[in-house]
Design an enzyme around this catalytic site. Sequence first.
Site, PDB file in Angstrom:
ATOM      1  CD  GLU A   1       0.559   5.807   0.359  1.00  0.00           C
ATOM      2  OE1 GLU A   1       0.472   5.227   2.243  1.00  0.00           O
ATOM      3  OE2 GLU A   1       0.891   6.960   0.324  1.00  0.00           O
TER       4      GLU A   1
ATOM      5  CG  ASP B   1       0.693   5.380   6.575  1.00  0.00           C
ATOM      6  OD1 ASP B   1       0.617   5.988   5.719  1.00  0.00           O
ATOM      7  OD2 ASP B   1       1.304   5.411   7.795  1.00  0.00           O
TER       8      ASP B   1
ATOM      9  CG  ASP C   1       2.570  11.285   0.899  1.00  0.00           C
ATOM     10  OD1 ASP C   1       4.260  10.931   0.035  1.00  0.00           O
ATOM     11  OD2 ASP C   1       1.781  10.167   0.878  1.00  0.00           O
TER      12      ASP C   1
ATOM     13  NE  ARG D   1       6.179   0.307   0.947  1.00  0.00           N
ATOM     14  CZ  ARG D   1       6.872   0.262   1.492  1.00  0.00           C
ATOM     15  NH1 ARG D   1       7.580  -0.852   2.449  1.00  0.00           N
ATOM     16  NH2 ARG D   1       7.464   1.031   2.774  1.00  0.00           N
TER      17      ARG D   1
ATOM     18  CE  LYS E   1       3.214   7.871  -1.258  1.00  0.00           C
ATOM     19  NZ  LYS E   1       3.705   7.842   0.058  1.00  0.00           N
TER      20      LYS E   1
ATOM     21  CE  LYS F   1       0.834   9.453   6.654  1.00  0.00           C
ATOM     22  NZ  LYS F   1       2.324   8.635   6.872  1.00  0.00           N
TER      23      LYS F   1
ATOM     24  CG  ASP G   1      -0.078   8.491   3.600  1.00  0.00           C
ATOM     25  OD1 ASP G   1      -0.877   7.328   3.626  1.00  0.00           O
ATOM     26  OD2 ASP G   1       0.784   8.221   3.874  1.00  0.00           O
TER      27      ASP G   1
HETATM   28  N1  BES Z   1       3.838   9.078   2.296  1.00  0.00           N
HETATM   29  C1  BES Z   1       4.707   8.313   4.201  1.00  0.00           C
HETATM   30  C2  BES Z   1       6.102   8.556   3.494  1.00  0.00           C
HETATM   31  C3  BES Z   1       6.476   9.337   4.432  1.00  0.00           C
HETATM   32  C4  BES Z   1       6.517  10.197   5.345  1.00  0.00           C
HETATM   33  C5  BES Z   1       6.304  10.582   3.732  1.00  0.00           C
HETATM   34  C6  BES Z   1       7.031  11.507   6.058  1.00  0.00           C
HETATM   35  C7  BES Z   1       7.106  12.031   4.012  1.00  0.00           C
HETATM   36  C8  BES Z   1       7.041  12.619   5.214  1.00  0.00           C
HETATM   37  C9  BES Z   1       4.700   7.061   3.263  1.00  0.00           C
HETATM   38  O1  BES Z   1       3.690   6.555   2.395  1.00  0.00           O
HETATM   39  C10 BES Z   1       4.339   5.701   4.394  1.00  0.00           C
HETATM   40  O2  BES Z   1       3.483   6.060   5.396  1.00  0.00           O
HETATM   41  N2  BES Z   1       5.595   5.596   4.652  1.00  0.00           N
HETATM   42  C11 BES Z   1       5.512   4.543   6.284  1.00  0.00           C
HETATM   43  C12 BES Z   1       5.621   3.096   5.488  1.00  0.00           C
HETATM   44  C13 BES Z   1       5.638   2.025   6.857  1.00  0.00           C
HETATM   45  C14 BES Z   1       4.024   1.756   7.367  1.00  0.00           C
HETATM   46  C15 BES Z   1       6.345   0.617   6.566  1.00  0.00           C
HETATM   47  C16 BES Z   1       6.884   5.089   7.099  1.00  0.00           C
HETATM   48  O3  BES Z   1       7.054   5.614   6.721  1.00  0.00           O
HETATM   49  O4  BES Z   1       6.243   4.554   8.019  1.00  0.00           O
HETATM   50 ZN    ZN Z   2       2.324   8.268   1.702  1.00  0.00          ZN
HETATM   51 MN    MN Z   3       1.603   6.148   4.162  1.00  0.00          MN
END
Ligand code: BES
Ligand code: ZN
Ligand code: MN
Length: 498
Positions: free
Chosen positions: A347, A345, A286, A349, A263, A275, A268
């Site tokens: 993104e 968010d 990220d 996947r 990824k 966020k 992000d």
């Molecule tokens: N990049 C984030 C995940 C992340 C969070 C990595 C904290 C490192 C530290 C990812 O893109 C994300 O935002 N995931 C969301 C998914 C949700 C919207 C289903 C999450 O984990 O909150």
């Molecule tokens: Zn992310």
């Molecule tokens: Mn995200």
Amino acid sequence: MDIIASGQPALEAAADHLLVFATKDDDILEGGALRRLNDALDGGLAPLVASGELSGALNEAVVVHSFGRTAAPRVVIAGLGPAERLGADEIRHAAASGARKARSLGSGALAVAVDGESCGMTTAEIASAIAEGLDLGLYRFDRHQSPKKTPNVLDRVTLHADNVSGVESGIVEGRALAGAANFARDLANEPSNLLTPTELASRAEAWAGQHDVEIEIMDEAAAAELGMGSFLGVAKGSHQPAKFLILRHRGGADEPGLGYCGKGITFDTGGISIKPAANMEAMKQDMSGAAAVVASMGAIADLGIPINVTALAPCTENMPGGNAIKPGDLLTAMNGATIEVINTDAEGRLVLADALSYANHLGLSPLIDVATLTGAAAVALGDVATAVMANDDELAAEVIAAGKVAGEKIWQLPMFAEYDEQIRSQVADVKNTGGRLAGAITAAKFLQRFAGETPWAHLDMAGTDDANKTRGTQVKGATGVPVRSLVHFAASRAAGSA
Ligand code: BES
Ligand code: ZN
Ligand code: MN
């Protein structure tokens, strides 16, 4: 930094500091180099042991002056922990802690006693662990500081043992592994205004050139041609052009080989599902998954691992903007699957959906993807272990085993069919979020649709990509996880198929 092998006895090495290892045992002073040191000091270490100042505990680093009894004026005694638990990882950590201690005292030249009479490892394996630990532990990201916050430079290291050629081959292996992890750290630590997808691509190009790895950089038009609507959907909110990196190591027979997907979100923001501001700066990392797969290719090539490996890294920012995708939007991935975007968010996947589709298109197998994918993985396993989820339990076990060799902890989460329900969509084939429960698993379930029937494992490193403290081989900041596991996985596959 130079690391060279020497057959000269360590106690005779002219250096600023001598590094000697100690195990945490009742007979701590009886072992190899420490015993020789204690003899040279006329038993002078015994009081330190009696007072508890010198115990051999893992990551302990005790400094003693040798008053002319060793060629180096000062000695760092680095703790390995109990002998019965001694392995390569303890040696890496001790070498890292000991060398950092020496550097903090202004040491420019360090002599290391390579000594493993009792631990059942070869001299090459011990030297590899030491060299790897030195390079990992002395890492710092200070390219944007002037003056440097930690200006001391330790740039000359000699590893002392009778078996010089064993030490030499160990140094090559350890440095290839740590060098790749450190390259991934450099990329992940770099701020996102400096490390755009374009800059990531050009650094990957330079890295590939240095390590004799083939590279192809696909632009947005080429990705569109292939039908990567999911990857390009994420890219729509950004003014920075997206890049899809393809790196190839040709080491094996004429078959497609392994596929590593990472990824590559260079920042992000969450997109339209933006966020909160607190800690958002952490999202410059990220792209750690992309950094890991790109970096691993350098070590795989350097070590001449006899297997074909292709790394794929879809790289883009995830930004809000007038052209950004919105909740409710529909995207079509390269494999034809339609995706309902519930949360912009989620993104990671979306970009990996097209990377996995493309990996299948290339016939790569097995597939391993690595991603800072979900906060849920960090909630489940903290910053200690990377989560692995797979459509093939044997592959997951192999990935976990490669992690053990590397000293990177990986733990499996289940992929029961019941979880599929959470990502069913009313309007598309699948939706990109599955609700609050089991968030790491539903993200993996989403990816599984794009891996298809190909054996596939997914590593969620959202908890392990960053270290909040310096300890052993770990230095505060990007960890370079799971670069070394990916290299060991390729090596074990190559050994298995040979
Ligand atoms: N990049 C984030 C995940 C992340 C969070 C990595 C904290 C490192 C530290 C990812 O893109 C994300 O935002 N995931 C969301 C998914 C949700 C919207 C289903 C999450 O984990 O909150
Ligand atoms: Zn992310
Ligand atoms: Mn995200």
